[in-house]
Design an enzyme around this catalytic site. Structure first.
Site, PDB file in Angstrom:
ATOM      1  N   LYS A  47     -22.594  16.873   9.401  1.00  0.00           N
ATOM      2  CA  LYS A  47     -21.504  17.327  10.259  1.00  0.00           C
ATOM      3  C   LYS A  47     -20.892  16.197  11.084  1.00  0.00           C
ATOM      4  O   LYS A  47     -19.693  16.205  11.364  1.00  0.00           O
ATOM      5  CB  LYS A  47     -22.006  18.440  11.189  1.00  0.00           C
ATOM      6  N   SER A  69       0.830  -1.201   0.000  1.00  0.00           N
ATOM      7  CA  SER A  69       0.000   0.000   0.000  1.00  0.00           C
ATOM      8  C   SER A  69       0.871   1.261   0.000  1.00  0.00           C
ATOM      9  O   SER A  69       1.597   1.519  -0.951  1.00  0.00           O
ATOM     10  CB  SER A  69      -0.974  -0.028   1.176  1.00  0.00           C
TER      11      SER A  69
END
Length: 322
Positions: free
Chosen positions: A186, A134
């Site tokens: 939010k 990765s």
């Protein structure tokens, strides 16, 4: 006898009083990198630069007798800056043993390596010794060539965002969470409620864009032979052995670290060179296979703290899931 007792009492009071004003900092100060020669001779230098453990832009403060530890990003940038100022440095071997880390830290190190190559005009080879998955592979793509030890594991091209949901657990103990927010998105990724389909779509869009950046980085690497369609088939997060990665076109050669150094000298047209590394004073390295003793992130046992710290935060990760 009385005089002796009085003197002892006065001395005790003096020592106690003095102790009240002592402010000793037992944490060793972080000192600049210094150079050590690992092997070889001659004026030219080949820098052996480590990227080990979880790749992060967050360092650690010193605690007790333990020295502070710069982040992976800060440590690599400091080493590259030192090498760039040294006219005798003729090449860099990037030794990678990392499962990856955050997207940002991996990308910053990649950017720093590319900039170093362009300014210094010296070869940079990446050698994956154990794990280069990765973000570890992402960083390797900045090099002129990627090699891997025969027993190494690499690949895991992909992006991950971890989230936890403890709503059911809290319900069992009678605890509820109330969020007062300016907008319904939010508290996206809140562990106290289920994610909505729309929120999942938003986050998936970010993941897809970061994955696209990973693919473009691999496609742009020096010596890449893969087309986008071929790479997309390989970029499902899986890991590959060194032989499989070579056959797939993700790396350029399977060889040991000393072979990489020998190939670099041959490519530079030099017979002799000193292999050097940078270290913090107080830590010793004896050979090219010595780990970075100053970095606690090296090794599986010590990797756990960094791994838990990374996964406990909400971050986009170029990380092979352990």
């Amino acid at each position: 006898m009385r005089i002796a007792l009085r003197l002892a009492a006065v001395l005790s009071l003096f020592l106690l009083n003095a102790c009240a004003y002592v402010n000793a900092n037992l944490t060793p100060p972080l000192r600049p990198l210094e150079e050590t020669v690992l092997e070889g001779e001659g004026r030219p230098k080949i820098l052996l630069l480590d990227v080990t453990g979880i790749i992060s832009e967050v360092g650690r403060e010193g605690r007790g007798l333990s020295a502070a530890r710069p982040s992976t990003v800060a440590r690599v940038k400091e080493a590259l800056r030192k090498a760039e100022k040294d006219d005798d440095v003729v090449g860099v071997v990037l030794r990678i043993n990392s499962p990856g880390g955050t997207v940002t830290a991996s990308d910053v190190i990649y950017h720093e390596l590319k900039g170093f190559r362009e300014r210094k005009k010296v070869p940079v080879s990446a050698c994956i010794t154990g794990i280069g998955a990765s973000g570890g592979y992402y960083i390797a793509a900045a090099a002129d060539r990627i090699t891997a030890h025969p027993t190494a594991v690499t690949g895991s091209i992909g992006v991950m965002l971890r989230a936890f949901n403890v709503e059911g657990l809290m319900g069992k103990v009678g605890i509820t969470e109330k969020a007062i927010k300016s907008g319904d998105k939010k508290d996206i990724l809140s562990p106290f409620r289920e994610m909505t389909p729309e929120e999942r779509q938003i986050l998936q869009g970010i993941i897809d864009r970061l994955q696209g950046r990973f693919l473009e980085t691999v496609l742009a690497r020096t010596g890449n032979r893969l087309g986008r369609a071929e790479l997309e088939k390989l970029a499902d997060g899986r890991v590959f052995t060194a032989d499989e990665a070579l056959q797939a076109g993700l790396i350029d050669r399977v060889e040991y670290l000393d072979d990489v150094i020998a190939e670099m000298k041959k490519g530079l047209g030099i017979e002799e060179a000193r292999v050097v590394s940078y270290y913090r004073p107080g830590h010793w390295r004896g050979t090219i296979y010595s780990g970075e003793a100053a970095a606690p992130e090296t090794g599986l046992a010590s990797l756990g703290g960094d791994l838990l710290e990374t996964l406990s935060s909400t971050e986009f990760l170029y990380l092979w899931k352990w």
